[in-house]
Design an enzyme around this catalytic site. Structure first.
Site, PDB file in Angstrom:
ATOM      1  N   ASN A 113       0.774  -1.051   0.076  1.00  0.00           N
ATOM      2  CA  ASN A 113       0.355   0.151   0.116  1.00  0.00           C
ATOM      3  C   ASN A 113       0.824   0.768  -0.194  1.00  0.00           C
ATOM      4  O   ASN A 113       2.422   1.277   0.324  1.00  0.00           O
ATOM      5  CB  ASN A 113      -0.930   0.353   1.255  1.00  0.00           C
ATOM      6  N   HIS A 115       1.065   5.393   1.654  1.00  0.00           N
ATOM      7  CA  HIS A 115      -0.018   6.330   2.411  1.00  0.00           C
ATOM      8  C   HIS A 115       0.779   7.533   2.441  1.00  0.00           C
ATOM      9  O   HIS A 115       1.673   7.404   2.682  1.00  0.00           O
ATOM     10  CB  HIS A 115       0.284   5.280   3.815  1.00  0.00           C
ATOM     11  N   SER A 142       4.949   7.229   2.277  1.00  0.00           N
ATOM     12  CA  SER A 142       5.229   5.741   3.018  1.00  0.00           C
ATOM     13  C   SER A 142       4.675   4.394   1.678  1.00  0.00           C
ATOM     14  O   SER A 142       3.615   4.244   1.694  1.00  0.00           O
ATOM     15  CB  SER A 142       5.631   5.313   4.351  1.00  0.00           C
ATOM     16  N   ASP A 151      -2.659   0.515   8.201  1.00  0.00           N
ATOM     17  CA  ASP A 151      -1.544   1.508   8.183  1.00  0.00           C
ATOM     18  C   ASP A 151      -0.310   1.608   8.963  1.00  0.00           C
ATOM     19  O   ASP A 151       0.388   2.255   9.453  1.00  0.00           O
ATOM     20  CB  ASP A 151      -1.772   3.039   8.049  1.00  0.00           C
TER      21      ASP A 151
HETATM   22  C1  GAR Z   1      -2.919   8.714  -2.942  1.00  0.00           C
HETATM   23  O1  GAR Z   1      -2.419   9.776  -2.313  1.00  0.00           O
HETATM   24  C2  GAR Z   1      -2.440   7.431  -2.176  1.00  0.00           C
HETATM   25  O2  GAR Z   1      -1.341   7.771  -1.259  1.00  0.00           O
HETATM   26  C3  GAR Z   1      -3.910   7.572  -0.483  1.00  0.00           C
HETATM   27  O3  GAR Z   1      -4.368   8.145  -2.005  1.00  0.00           O
HETATM   28  C4  GAR Z   1      -4.306   8.600  -2.988  1.00  0.00           C
HETATM   29  C5  GAR Z   1      -4.477   8.111  -4.088  1.00  0.00           C
HETATM   30  O4  GAR Z   1      -4.413   8.815  -5.118  1.00  0.00           O
HETATM   31  N1  GAR Z   1      -4.042   6.553  -0.217  1.00  0.00           N
HETATM   32  C6  GAR Z   1      -3.955   6.766   0.957  1.00  0.00           C
HETATM   33  O5  GAR Z   1      -4.353   7.349   1.837  1.00  0.00           O
HETATM   34  C7  GAR Z   1      -4.641   5.798   1.809  1.00  0.00           C
HETATM   35  N2  GAR Z   1      -4.528   5.420   2.901  1.00  0.00           N
HETATM   36  P1  GAR Z   1      -4.679   7.974  -6.631  1.00  0.00           P
HETATM   37  O6  GAR Z   1      -5.456   7.717  -6.930  1.00  0.00           O
HETATM   38  O7  GAR Z   1      -4.252   9.289  -7.807  1.00  0.00           O
HETATM   39  O8  GAR Z   1      -2.938   7.238  -7.127  1.00  0.00           O
END
Ligand code: GAR
Length: 218
Positions: A113, A115, A142, A151
């Site tokens: 994942n 985060h 991360s 997480d």
């Molecule tokens: C990313 O910034 C990722 O870090 C976050 O969602 C976004 C997805 O962006 N993930 C979380 O918050 C997970 N807990 P994307 O759809 O443009 O890849």
């Protein structure tokens, strides 16, 4: 003649924009990563990332969580779909559902994942605003192995960025995403090369425990 190593099959789970999906897809297309995204699955029918996958001729599926009363039934459907592609690695790329320990343990060691914080700081949601509110000087993103603790799985790689005067949650999110698009393909590359593993609750790179692999950005 040495036979070419076949590309590793990946399945990517998304809920939204899919910019991390795109970064990994681009690295596969360019040959930087020897992997093939076999399917993209979204829990949201309107996820923009589905369009990115379709544009690349990758099979897409929607498993809409709101069609299920029980979280576990949603996951059983998801598992059956994922397993039908026999992926070596399952990549959560902005997949915004909490997963049960049963699901996570089914994929333990091959589920990663990204985060938007320097884990273990700011687990959960609204990480950029919480980082600003807390007064920390450094923030980041991360990549980690997913374990049953939300997480809380072992970190593989982080990228840090300073919090600048005048930053708000949007400016931080934008700079953080630029970093995500570098470190996530890197982690997938290591995994598909057989260099990265989860062993006894610890992330290993080249059989060595990962202490801190950080990229620093200004
Ligand atoms: C990313 O910034 C990722 O870090 C976050 O969602 C976004 C997805 O962006 N993930 C979380 O918050 C997970 N807990 P994307 O759809 O443009 O890849």
């Amino acid at each position: 003649m040495v036979a070419a190593i076949p590309p590793q099959p990946l399945v990517v789970l998304i809920s939204g924009n899919g910019s991390n999906l795109q970064a990994i897809l681009d690295s596969c297309t360019s040959g930087e990563i020897n992997a093939e995204i076999r399917a993209v699955i979204s829990n949201r029918p309107t996820a923009q990332g589905l369009e990115r996958a379709r544009a690349a001729d990758i099979p897409t599926h929607i498993v809409n969580h709101s069609d299920f009363k029980e979280r576990r039934n949603f996951e059983i459907e998801l598992e059956q779909l994922i397993d039908s592609y026999h992926p070596t690695l399952i990549v959560l790329a902005g997949f915004m559902r909490i997963l049960t320990p049963t699901f996570v343990n089914h994929y333990l060691g091959r589920l990663i994942n990204i985060h938007p914080s320097l884990l273990p700081n700011f687990q959960g949601l609204n990480t950029h605003q919480r980082a600003l509110d807390s007064g920390v000087k450094e923030h980041g993103v991360s990549v980690h192995f997913v374990t049953p603790e939300l997480d809380g799985g072992p970190v593989i790689i982080r990228a840090t960025l300073p919090i600048l005067n005048g930053d708000n949650a949007d400016t931080l999110a934008e700079r953080a995403q630029t970093q995500e698009h570098i470190i996530y393909p890197q982690a997938v590359k290591w995994y598909t090369e057989g260099r990265l593993a989860l062993h006894n609750g610890q992330a290993l790179l080249d059989n060595q425990p990962i202490v801190q692999l950080e990229k620093k950005f200004s």
